[in-house]
Design a protein around this motif. Sequence first.
Motif, PDB file in Angstrom:
ATOM      1  N   HIS A  17       0.854  -1.158  -0.169  1.00 42.74           N
ATOM      2  CA  HIS A  17      -0.049  -0.100   0.036  1.00 42.74           C
ATOM      3  C   HIS A  17       1.045   1.193  -0.220  1.00 42.74           C
ATOM      4  N   PHE A  18       2.194   1.204   0.153  1.00 36.51           N
ATOM      5  CA  PHE A  18       3.044   2.315   0.237  1.00 36.51           C
ATOM      6  C   PHE A  18       3.719   2.550  -1.123  1.00 36.51           C
ATOM      7  N   TRP A  19       2.806   3.017  -2.197  1.00 33.47           N
ATOM      8  CA  TRP A  19       3.081   3.506  -3.434  1.00 33.47           C
ATOM      9  C   TRP A  19       4.084   2.607  -4.251  1.00 33.47           C
ATOM     10  N   VAL A  20       4.980   2.909  -5.121  1.00 38.63           N
ATOM     11  CA  VAL A  20       5.442   2.017  -5.892  1.00 38.63           C
ATOM     12  C   VAL A  20       6.412   1.091  -5.360  1.00 38.63           C
ATOM     13  N   ILE A  21       7.494   1.740  -4.472  1.00 38.39           N
ATOM     14  CA  ILE A  21       8.421   1.059  -3.848  1.00 38.39           C
ATOM     15  C   ILE A  21       7.797   0.009  -2.873  1.00 38.39           C
ATOM     16  N   GLY A  22       6.769   0.327  -2.298  1.00 37.09           N
ATOM     17  CA  GLY A  22       6.249  -0.761  -1.205  1.00 37.09           C
ATOM     18  C   GLY A  22       5.335  -1.706  -2.180  1.00 37.09           C
ATOM     19  N   LEU A  23       4.901  -1.359  -3.480  1.00 35.36           N
ATOM     20  CA  LEU A  23       4.077  -2.446  -4.311  1.00 35.36           C
ATOM     21  C   LEU A  23       5.318  -3.364  -4.719  1.00 35.36           C
ATOM     22  N   TYR A  41      -4.245  -8.126  -2.832  1.00 36.95           N
ATOM     23  CA  TYR A  41      -4.196  -6.660  -2.335  1.00 36.95           C
ATOM     24  C   TYR A  41      -3.104  -6.008  -3.404  1.00 36.95           C
ATOM     25  N   ILE A  42      -1.937  -6.870  -3.756  1.00 33.48           N
ATOM     26  CA  ILE A  42      -0.923  -6.421  -4.662  1.00 33.48           C
ATOM     27  C   ILE A  42      -1.663  -5.934  -5.999  1.00 33.48           C
ATOM     28  N   ARG A  43      -2.646  -6.933  -6.417  1.00 33.39           N
ATOM     29  CA  ARG A  43      -3.534  -6.326  -7.585  1.00 33.39           C
ATOM     30  C   ARG A  43      -4.320  -5.089  -7.493  1.00 33.39           C
ATOM     31  N   GLN A  44      -4.767  -5.177  -6.375  1.00 31.90           N
ATOM     32  CA  GLN A  44      -5.780  -3.852  -6.212  1.00 31.90           C
ATOM     33  C   GLN A  44      -4.568  -2.554  -6.160  1.00 31.90           C
ATOM     34  N   MET A  45      -3.575  -2.553  -5.429  1.00 33.72           N
ATOM     35  CA  MET A  45      -2.689  -1.519  -5.378  1.00 33.72           C
ATOM     36  C   MET A  45      -1.936  -1.372  -6.652  1.00 33.72           C
ATOM     37  N   LEU A  46      -1.765  -2.321  -7.508  1.00 35.72           N
ATOM     38  CA  LEU A  46      -1.062  -1.982  -8.893  1.00 35.72           C
ATOM     39  C   LEU A  46      -2.069  -1.080  -9.663  1.00 35.72           C
ATOM     40  N   GLY A  47      -3.260  -1.443  -9.754  1.00 35.47           N
ATOM     41  CA  GLY A  47      -4.580  -0.887 -10.322  1.00 35.47           C
ATOM     42  C   GLY A  47      -4.595   0.591  -9.626  1.00 35.47           C
ATOM     43  N   LEU A  48      -4.588   0.826  -8.481  1.00 36.63           N
ATOM     44  CA  LEU A  48      -4.602   2.116  -7.810  1.00 36.63           C
ATOM     45  C   LEU A  48      -3.432   2.980  -8.518  1.00 36.63           C
ATOM     46  N   ASN A  49      -2.318   2.459  -8.114  1.00 43.53           N
ATOM     47  CA  ASN A  49      -1.086   3.335  -8.638  1.00 43.53           C
ATOM     48  C   ASN A  49      -0.970   3.684 -10.163  1.00 43.53           C
ATOM     49  N   VAL A  50      -1.748   2.585 -11.112  1.00 40.87           N
ATOM     50  CA  VAL A  50      -1.654   2.989 -12.404  1.00 40.87           C
ATOM     51  C   VAL A  50      -2.669   4.135 -12.607  1.00 40.87           C
ATOM     52  N   LEU A  51      -3.947   4.022 -11.684  1.00 46.93           N
ATOM     53  CA  LEU A  51      -4.759   5.005 -12.192  1.00 46.93           C
ATOM     54  C   LEU A  51      -4.219   6.573 -11.384  1.00 46.93           C
ATOM     55  N   VAL A  73      -8.185  12.827  -4.697  1.00 43.34           N
ATOM     56  CA  VAL A  73      -8.798  12.655  -3.430  1.00 43.34           C
ATOM     57  C   VAL A  73      -9.675  11.406  -3.368  1.00 43.34           C
ATOM     58  N   LEU A  74     -10.523  11.170  -4.473  1.00 44.07           N
ATOM     59  CA  LEU A  74     -11.221  10.043  -4.815  1.00 44.07           C
ATOM     60  C   LEU A  74     -10.183   8.715  -4.581  1.00 44.07           C
ATOM     61  N   LEU A  75      -9.031   8.720  -5.260  1.00 43.21           N
ATOM     62  CA  LEU A  75      -8.201   7.631  -5.248  1.00 43.21           C
ATOM     63  C   LEU A  75      -7.562   7.570  -3.951  1.00 43.21           C
ATOM     64  N   PHE A  76      -7.426   8.663  -3.114  1.00 40.73           N
ATOM     65  CA  PHE A  76      -6.945   8.670  -1.814  1.00 40.73           C
ATOM     66  C   PHE A  76      -7.802   7.801  -0.856  1.00 40.73           C
ATOM     67  N   VAL A  77      -9.100   8.059  -1.117  1.00 41.50           N
ATOM     68  CA  VAL A  77     -10.291   7.574  -0.481  1.00 41.50           C
ATOM     69  C   VAL A  77     -10.326   5.789  -0.605  1.00 41.50           C
ATOM     70  N   LEU A  78     -10.025   5.629  -2.030  1.00 42.91           N
ATOM     71  CA  LEU A  78      -9.925   4.155  -2.431  1.00 42.91           C
ATOM     72  C   LEU A  78      -8.809   3.558  -1.724  1.00 42.91           C
ATOM     73  N   TRP A  79      -7.863   4.238  -1.633  1.00 44.71           N
ATOM     74  CA  TRP A  79      -6.473   3.614  -1.150  1.00 44.71           C
ATOM     75  C   TRP A  79      -6.794   3.460   0.520  1.00 44.71           C
ATOM     76  N   LEU A  80      -7.393   4.445   1.135  1.00 47.28           N
ATOM     77  CA  LEU A  80      -7.831   4.190   2.661  1.00 47.28           C
ATOM     78  C   LEU A  80      -8.545   3.012   2.896  1.00 47.28           C
ATOM     79  N   ILE A  81      -9.804   3.050   1.951  1.00 45.48           N
ATOM     80  CA  ILE A  81     -10.641   1.841   2.182  1.00 45.48           C
ATOM     81  C   ILE A  81      -9.965   0.450   2.177  1.00 45.48           C
TER      82      ILE A  81
END
Length: 108
Positions: A17-23, A41-51, A73-81
């Motif tokens: 969940h911690f940006w590209v390095i964490g991914l 969750y790796i798949r989820q975060m890969l998608g959010l990072n691409v977005l 802001v919307l992407l941050f909310v998705l990340w937080l969820i």
Amino acid sequence: MENLTVNEGKTAAIISHFWVIGLIIGFILNMNKRNDFASFYIRQMLGLNVLQLLNGWVVYRYLGSNAGWIVGVLLFVLWLISLLAVLKGEKKLVPVVGEQFQNLFKGI
């Protein structure tokens, strides 16, 4: 057995969940002993990072900073969820795009 899977994959899932390095670190941690929870969750975060990258490159450039800020802001909310679901030990798709991320990156 499911609780054991969650506990084994939780560290890699949280780190991802911690940006590209964490991914990248989460992906490497999950390579040897593939864990379904961490992979989810790796798949989820890969998608959010691409977005997030697309937001920076496309939305800010062509739609303006206000639109880019709103999408950010919307992407941050998705990340937080997603992060809160990992901490609870639940597999929870991020709203709207989570299922597409799982299908798009199913090889991971």
